[in-house]
Design a protein around this motif. Structure first.
Motif, short mmCIF file in Angstrom:
data_model
loop_
_atom_site.label_atom_id
_atom_site.label_comp_id
_atom_site.label_asym_id
_atom_site.label_seq_id
_atom_site.Cartn_x
_atom_site.Cartn_y
_atom_site.Cartn_z
N MET A 7 0.85 -1.19 0.00
CA MET A 7 0.00 0.00 0.00
C MET A 7 0.89 1.24 0.00
N ASP A 8 0.77 2.10 -1.04
CA ASP A 8 1.66 3.25 -1.14
C ASP A 8 1.16 4.40 -0.27
N GLN A 9 1.94 5.48 -0.24
CA GLN A 9 1.66 6.58 0.68
C GLN A 9 0.32 7.25 0.41
N GLU A 10 -0.03 7.47 -0.87
CA GLU A 10 -1.31 8.11 -1.18
C GLU A 10 -2.49 7.27 -0.70
N VAL A 11 -2.42 5.98 -0.93
CA VAL A 11 -3.50 5.09 -0.51
C VAL A 11 -3.59 5.04 1.01
N ARG A 12 -2.44 4.99 1.68
CA ARG A 12 -2.45 4.98 3.14
C ARG A 12 -3.10 6.24 3.70
N GLU A 13 -2.80 7.39 3.08
CA GLU A 13 -3.39 8.65 3.55
C GLU A 13 -4.89 8.66 3.30
N PHE A 14 -5.31 8.11 2.18
CA PHE A 14 -6.74 8.02 1.87
C PHE A 14 -7.44 7.16 2.94
N VAL A 15 -6.85 6.02 3.25
CA VAL A 15 -7.41 5.14 4.28
C VAL A 15 -7.49 5.86 5.62
N ARG A 16 -6.44 6.62 5.95
CA ARG A 16 -6.42 7.34 7.22
C ARG A 16 -7.56 8.35 7.30
N LEU A 17 -7.80 9.08 6.21
CA LEU A 17 -8.87 10.07 6.19
C LEU A 17 -10.24 9.42 6.34
N ALA A 55 -18.30 22.16 0.73
CA ALA A 55 -17.81 21.26 1.78
C ALA A 55 -16.50 21.76 2.35
N LYS A 56 -15.59 22.15 1.50
CA LYS A 56 -14.28 22.61 1.96
C LYS A 56 -14.41 23.89 2.78
N ARG A 57 -15.22 24.83 2.30
CA ARG A 57 -15.42 26.07 3.05
C ARG A 57 -16.05 25.81 4.40
N ASN A 58 -16.83 24.73 4.49
CA ASN A 58 -17.53 24.43 5.73
C ASN A 58 -16.66 23.62 6.71
N GLY A 59 -15.42 23.35 6.33
CA GLY A 59 -14.51 22.69 7.24
C GLY A 59 -14.28 21.21 6.98
N SER A 60 -14.90 20.67 5.94
CA SER A 60 -14.71 19.26 5.61
C SER A 60 -13.35 19.04 4.97
N ALA A 61 -12.78 17.86 5.21
CA ALA A 61 -11.62 17.44 4.43
C ALA A 61 -12.11 17.11 3.01
N LEU A 62 -11.24 17.30 2.02
CA LEU A 62 -11.61 17.10 0.62
C LEU A 62 -10.59 16.20 -0.06
N VAL A 63 -11.07 15.09 -0.62
CA VAL A 63 -10.24 14.18 -1.39
C VAL A 63 -10.75 14.17 -2.83
N ILE A 64 -9.83 14.23 -3.79
CA ILE A 64 -10.19 14.18 -5.20
C ILE A 64 -9.48 13.01 -5.85
N LEU A 65 -10.25 12.08 -6.40
CA LEU A 65 -9.72 10.94 -7.14
C LEU A 65 -10.21 11.05 -8.57
N ASN A 66 -9.30 11.42 -9.47
CA ASN A 66 -9.68 11.66 -10.86
C ASN A 66 -8.42 11.57 -11.72
N ASP A 69 -7.28 18.27 0.31
CA ASP A 69 -6.36 17.69 1.29
C ASP A 69 -5.57 16.54 0.69
N LEU A 70 -6.14 15.88 -0.31
CA LEU A 70 -5.47 14.77 -0.98
C LEU A 70 -5.98 14.68 -2.40
N VAL A 71 -5.06 14.59 -3.35
CA VAL A 71 -5.41 14.42 -4.76
C VAL A 71 -4.74 13.16 -5.28
N LEU A 72 -5.52 12.29 -5.91
CA LEU A 72 -4.99 11.07 -6.49
C LEU A 72 -5.36 11.03 -7.96
#
Length: 248
Positions: free
Chosen positions: A1-11, A208-219, A230-233
């Motif tokens: 499991m690479d660093q990006e995936v580990r961070e995604f799992v953590r979030l 969502a981001k303005r309201n304080g949510s963490a934001l992940v983008i997978l694209n 917070d994380l882009v994959l």
């Protein structure tokens, strides 16, 4: 499991209420063509505006011809690993809702209850009357159209159209309100397979981001919100989500 995936799992593990936002990219892996990307449907044919559909019998007939031409692709499409991973997040209670720009119904086919899917752009797997909202099944309409070139219309006199939101057509008020409510409750907002260029739908990740949510983008491609996420994959959706959620 690479660093990006580990961070995604953590979030995901740290989140209490996740909202998933999906675009065409999650369904291309099921064989459904994209609309906006290079080589997509709209690079080959101009979209038909809703006002033209309402005004012109030729526009209505062409709209339905295009829809029925897509039927073999839609009929063969099944949920892929990405859809199944999203369904698992819903099933386990980690995700509260799926907000989707897609019109293919594959989230429901993956096992997500209807009430958990918010379809901002409607659904092309069935049709309804624009006046009385009576539901019509696509197959029955297709037979009449192909046999007699009959443009579908309702017994009440209204025109029948796929239950999608066309260019120039108003966004569905109830779905927009539900999407806003879920967005404001989220502490993790996951964007999957969306270029985030279609508004007002693309405004939900910003909210969502303005309201304080963490934001992940997978694209696979870059988006306009990459810099604030917070994380882009930029990688395969099915393989990545499957690894993160633990779904084959």
């Amino acid at each position: 499991m690479d660093q990006e995936v580990r961070e995604f799992v953590r979030l995901i593990d740290a989140a209490e209420r996740i909202v998933v936002f999906t675009g065409a990219g999650i369904s291309t892996e099921s064989g459904i063509p994209d609309f906006r990307s290079p080589g997509g449907i709209w690079t080959k044919q101009t979209p038909i505006d809703f006002s033209d559909f309402m005004r012109s019998d030729d526009a209505r007939r062409e709209t339905w011809r295009r829809r029925f031409a897509m039927e073999p692709i839609l009929r063969q499409a099944v949920p892929n690993r990405g859809h199944r991973a999203v369904a698992e997040l819903i099933r386990t209670g980690k995700a509260a809702a799926v907000i989707t720009q897609n019109i293919d119904g594959l989230h429901q086919d993956s096992g997500i209850p209807d009430e958990k899917v918010i379809e901002l752009h409607g659904n092309t797997t069935y049709a309804h009357c624009l006046e009385c909202f009576t539901r019509y099944e696509i197959e029955a309409l297709r037979v009449d159209f192909e046999n007699d070139r009959i443009v579908p219309h309702c017994a009440c006199g209204g025109w029948v159209k796929t239950a999608t939101v066309s260019f120039g057509q108003s966004m569905p008020i109830n779905e927009m309100r539900r999407a806003e409510r879920e967005t404001l409750l989220a502490d993790l907002f996951i964007v999957i397979g969306s270029s985030l260029v279609v508004y007002p739908a693309a405004g939900f990740p910003e909210l969502a981001k303005r309201n304080g949510s963490a934001l992940v983008i997978l694209n696979l491609q870059q988006t306009g919100l990459n810099e604030v996420a917070d994380l882009v994959l930029n990688r395969s959706i099915g393989d990545t989500l499957g690894a993160v959620v633990g779904v084959d």
